[in-house]
Design a protein around this motif. Structure first.
Motif: not given
Length: 202
Positions: A1-9, A91-98
């Protein structure tokens, strides 16, 4: 499960074409910290499994089904990609459920820059239109974004300078493909309401 908050390019450093799949080697100093075989990393919004890991690079196999349903097949050595590790419990869910399960691909149609943000218009496949609503959430190339305008075959998003600087949407141009994942909650609600309607009709 991800949040859609990109960690790096990150960057694709090599592509090996197989009979019905591809093996990508990707560089990402942040997401490879502590990485091991079997871990998940989202690449442009697609959940991939780490096969090997050495230094700040990792390899991942992509089967034909994923290549056909996403824009990963267009990647080549030197392509920039959005990278994100799975969300850790607590952890905080910074974006949404991805989920990292791409529903389809869109195309950058138009970019309208302004002083402090940029409006990007993206095409929307017909079978995904019903899941996209104004002020709702959508994932574009793995980036959690808020829909500004939802049209019959397109939607727009407003990008702040940070998003433009740190993700692929900062340099993609009209005609470029993007991976789309709609809000999973909308899909579950649709299925449950459909099942209820069928039950009531019996």
């Amino acid at each position: 499960m991800f949040t859609g908050i990109v960690e790096e390019l990150g960057e694709v450093t090599a592509v090996e074409t197989l009979d019905d799949a591809c093996r990508f080697r990707l560089r990402g100093p942040v997401v490879t910290q502590g990485a091991k075989h079997g871990d998940s990393i989202a690449v442009n919004g697609v959940c991939l499994t780490v096969v090997d890991h050495e230094g700040d690079e990792f390899t991942a196999d992509v089967m034909a089904e994923t290549l056909n349903r996403s824009s990963l097949g267009a990647l080549e050595a030197g392509s920039r990609v959005n990278l994100e590790r799975p969300m850790a419990v607590g952890e905080r869910l910074g974006g949404h459920i991805v989920q990292g399960h791409v529903d389809g691909t869109g195309e950058i149609l138009e970019r309208k820059p302004s002083d402090n943000w940029e409006i990007v218009k993206i095409s929307l496949p017909a079978d995904l239109t019903r899941y996209v609503v104004e002020k709702g959430s959508i994932t574009v190339d793995g980036i959690s974004l808020t829909v500004v305008d939802a049209g019959p075959d397109y939607f727009t998003v407003s990008l702040i300078p940070t998003t433009l600087d740190l993700t692929t949407l900062g340099h993609k141009q009209p005609g470029d493909p993007v991976n789309l994942e709609v809000d999973v909650i909308a899909k579950y609600v649709e299925r449950m309401l459909g099942d209820r309607a069928q039950g009531a009709a019996k």
